[in-house]
Design an enzyme around this catalytic site. Structure first.
Site, PDB file in Angstrom:
ATOM      1  N   ASP A   1       1.204  -0.923   0.023  1.00  0.00           N
ATOM      2  CA  ASP A   1       0.312  -0.389  -0.180  1.00  0.00           C
ATOM      3  C   ASP A   1       0.850   1.184   0.426  1.00  0.00           C
ATOM      4  OD1 ASP A   1       0.792  -0.652   2.648  1.00  0.00           O
ATOM      5  OD2 ASP A   1      -1.109  -0.046   3.248  1.00  0.00           O
TER       6      ASP A   1
ATOM      7  N   ASP B   1       3.611   1.502  13.319  1.00  0.00           N
ATOM      8  CA  ASP B   1       3.179  -0.302  13.788  1.00  0.00           C
ATOM      9  C   ASP B   1       3.574  -0.744  14.904  1.00  0.00           C
ATOM     10  OD1 ASP B   1       0.588   0.913  12.088  1.00  0.00           O
ATOM     11  OD2 ASP B   1       1.623   0.207  10.346  1.00  0.00           O
TER      12      ASP B   1
END
Length: 737
Positions: free
Chosen positions: A76, A454
């Site tokens: 992504d 993350d």
């Protein structure tokens, strides 16, 4: 996980969707070694990833149907990769994209040509918002070793909802020169010259604000099917279309009722049984799905069958409702009626991959007997005892030459099996972390600590292997917001970030092990920000966004007190020599503040320094007191030798995004300076060995990695070694070859 163009104008018949065409590498900037202004020729640098092992969402995997061992992966925000079966690793294909093309590191779709194994196509563009650049198409005749580029006049959304849907790009099964491209907001595009030029063609469904549009394109013999994700929920509204002649599209007759409000996520065609399998969910994903199904269409007679393995909505083992959608689907090219599908967003029971050998009449959950080996990437245990099978499973592929070789993506890695039982990451070479902070300690085992989106903080005892301790735990953070080392006591490190069980921690062994702060300000849970430790580790300063004051601790986080005079939202910087000194830059007023009482109070010093600049960095040169450098994206680089009382502009560069220091060159006393900025008319990575009087460009046009403006630092123990943050390609480190 996550804003441009070249070439000559082209004229197309019909509604133009193409802006420009370029042959790559033809990138903004000059090749390594170019000499212009104060930028000088450099010896070649060797660039590599500091190995972490994935750490990002792999949104698509594509095996080549007619070439054994050839596969591609898309991400992504981290570009595309080709699998090299000989070396058992992924090869990055889009690192040549530069700063101005950062939006193109999001790969919306991939396509291969079954009749020409060397051809591969990519559509690029991470966001469809007004501030993002338009999309682009890359096409290659040599498996991505070189590319030709066409810029589009439409935007693509590789990092938006629906990014894990099927491939929106397809080579027409009737003609290798013809390609189809489904967009989110601009309908269907078609190329008849192998992706060089594109035009809008008629499609029976109209885009809406949902932003999904065409979710996949798939060939079934000579027919092309298109999933449609912008259904308004009206009963009977079609969401699957087809064309058999390449001109006229129609809604597929008899498509499942009750799925009008659902999104067709992916599809796969079994050429042996002539059946098309489609996965559905009530949202595009990867988040927010709570219902879904799997259906198959027998294309010879139009018969539809519901083959859903498990219906969402049952009771999970913990007593909650078992909600989820369906995501990936892949068929076995060797065995008729054999296929795999994946659940998605199934948090209560954990996502799984189901396998059927009889066309979906019965299913086996591969998770139930799976043995996961993450010894090569131990961060996948997430601070616990064992990894979980997966989440965000939308990318799913089955090797056309090996019925037991299945690969699926998660939010952090690719898992692979070759016996349907034993699974391990198939991730070597693929690095997708978004790096926020970099620290290179002057002593100790590790040469690098990194803070990421993350996956929190990692302790890199080796640069060539994923950290053996995984991500920093106690507590585990999602996104790291701050990382600071005590200059005079480098074994002491503090970190901050988004966590469920605390937002700050300290280490007394250089980042090997951690302990949470005993307490934390109440605002830390809602807005953890940058943190700094004084040179001797005796004082901590923690910032919590523009709506809150800073906080100070003198007892290792046991208690905290407000610092009302600290500029709200600023990043605290410790003087590397004087433990009583801290600095901060208030971007709202363009003012540098300083404290000489161990962070109790701050007073204004230099003013009028580019107020409102959203990208800035204040850095203190190691081993010196009051030697400050201020990088201002839109206004260059400034230096102060008096603790921020006055700054002088550095004339050798006209843009500076991030700055760091490393070991000095032989015979020179001042540390080497590393900068991401512009010495010439383009952004690149530079080193200066003479206090920024002159600069040497050290990256080249094949190593640019999009946006690299978050952090850079040299190694204080190895001259010439530099660590560079990227937004989707992990930590890149370079050394003179």
């Amino acid at each position: 996980m996550h804003t441009f163009h070249l070439g000559r104008r082209v004229v197309l018949a019909g509604t133009a969707a193409t802006a420009a065409v370029a042959t790559l590498p033809v990138l903004q900037g000059r090749a390594q070694g170019a000499d212009s202004g104060t930028g000088t020729a450099a010896p070649a640098y060797r660039w590599r990833n500091a190995v972490q092992g994935g750490t990002g969402f792999v949104s698509g995997i594509l095996f080549h149907p007619s070439c054994r061992g050839l596969a591609y992966a898309r991400t992504d925000i981290g570009g595309a990769y080709r699998w090299d079966d000989r070396t058992d690793r992924w090869i990055p294909l889009t690192d040549h994209l530069g700063w101005d093309d950062w939006n193109l590191l999001g790969v919306e779709a991939m396509a291969v040509d079954p009749a020409h194994p060397n051809r591969v196509y990519l559509t690029l563009g991470a966001y469809t918002q007004s501030w993002a650049g338009n999309g682009a198409v890359l096409r290659s005749e040599d498996r991505g070793a070189t590319w030709k580029r066409t810029d589009l006049t439409v935007k693509l959304g590789a990092n938006e909802d629906g990014r894990g849907a099927g491939e929106r790009l397809l080579v027409d099964p009737r003609d290798s020169d013809t390609l189809w491209l489904g967009t989110r907001h601009d309908g269907l595009l078609k190329s008849t010259d192998r992706g060089a030029g594109w035009r809008t063609v008629s499609f029976p469904a109209a885009p809406s604000a949902t932003g999904q549009g065409i979710t996949f394109l798939v060939a079934a013999d000579r027919t092309v099917y298109a999933g449609w994700g912008d259904s308004d929920g009206t009963a009977g509204r079609p969401n699957l279309y087809r064309t058999s002649d390449g001109t006229t599209w129609e809604a597929v007759p008899g498509q499942p009722t009750g799925t009008a409000a659902k999104v067709p996520i992916r599809a796969a065609y079994d050429r042996h049984t002539r059946e098309l399998y489609v996965t559905y969910a009530n949202g595009p994903g990867p988040n927010g799905q709570s219902d879904g199904s799997v259906h198959k269409l027998r294309t010879v007679d139009g018969k539809w069958t519901d083959v859903t393995p498990v219906k969402p909505g049952g009771t999970a083992t913990d007593g909650s409702t078992d909600v989820f959608g369906y995501g990936g689907v892949a068929v076995d090219a060797c065995r008729p009626g054999t296929l795999v599908v994946s659940t998605n967003n199934r948090w209560a029971e954990t996502d799984t991959v189901f396998r059927s050998t009889n066309g979906g009449r019965t299913w086996t959950s591969l998770k139930d007997k799976a043995v996961l080996d993450v010894s090569e990437t131990p961060y996948l245990k997430w601070g616990g005892d064992k990894p979980k099978f997966g989440w965000w499973i939308q990318a799913l592929a089955l090797d056309p030459y090996d019925s037991k070789h299945i690969v699926y993506g998660t939010g952090a890695t690719l898992y692979s099996t070759r016996d349907l039982k034993n699974w391990a990451p198939q991730i070597r070479g693929l690095e997708e972390a978004s790096i926020r902070q970099l620290v290179s300690p002057p002593t100790g085992e590790a040469h690098l600590l990194s803070g990421s989106g993350d996956i929190g903080v990692m302790y890199h005892e080796r640069l060539t292997a994923s950290p053996s301790r995984g991500m920093a735990s106690n507590p585990v953070f999602g996104t790291s917001t701050g990382l600071s080392l005590a200059a005079a006591k480098p074994a002491y490190v503090v970190r901050a970030g988004w966590g469920d069980h605390g937002n700050g921690a300290y280490s007394n062994d250089g980042g090997k092990t951690w302990a949470p702060f005993e307490t934390q300000p109440a605002v830390a849970k809602e807005a953890p920000g940058p943190i700094a430790t004084s040179a001797d580790g005796s004082v901590l300063l923690w910032s919590f966004g523009t709506a809150n004051p800073g906080y100070r601790s003198v007892d290792n986080g046991a208690t905290w007190s407000k610092v009302a005079s600290f500029p709200k939202g600023a990043a605290p910087i410790a003087d590397p020599v004087d433990p009583t000194c801290f600095y901060a830059f208030d971007t709202t007023t363009g003012t540098v503040f300083a404290s000489i009482d161990s962070g109790r109070t701050f007073t204004a010093r230099a003013t009028g320094l580019s107020a409102g600049d959203s990208e800035f960095q204040l850095t203190a040169a190691p081993g010196r007191t009051g030697d400050l450098w201020l990088s201002l994206k839109g206004n260059g680089l400034y230096r102060s030798n008096d603790g921020g009382a006055a700054f002088a502009k550095v004339s050798s560069c006209h843009a500076a995004h991030t700055l760091g220091f490393g070991k000095a060159a032989r015979g020179i006393s001042y540390p080497a300076i590393y900068m991401v900025g512009a010495v010439e008319s383009f952004n690149a990575i530079y080193r200066s060995d003479d206090e920024a009087k002159t600069w040497t460009r050290i990256n080249d046009d094949q190593h640019q990695w999009g946006w690299t403006g978050a952090a850079i630092t040299g190694d204080p123990r190895v001259y010439g070694r530099v660590y560079v943050s990227t937004n989707g390609r992990g930590v890149q480190y370079g050394e003179p070859a």
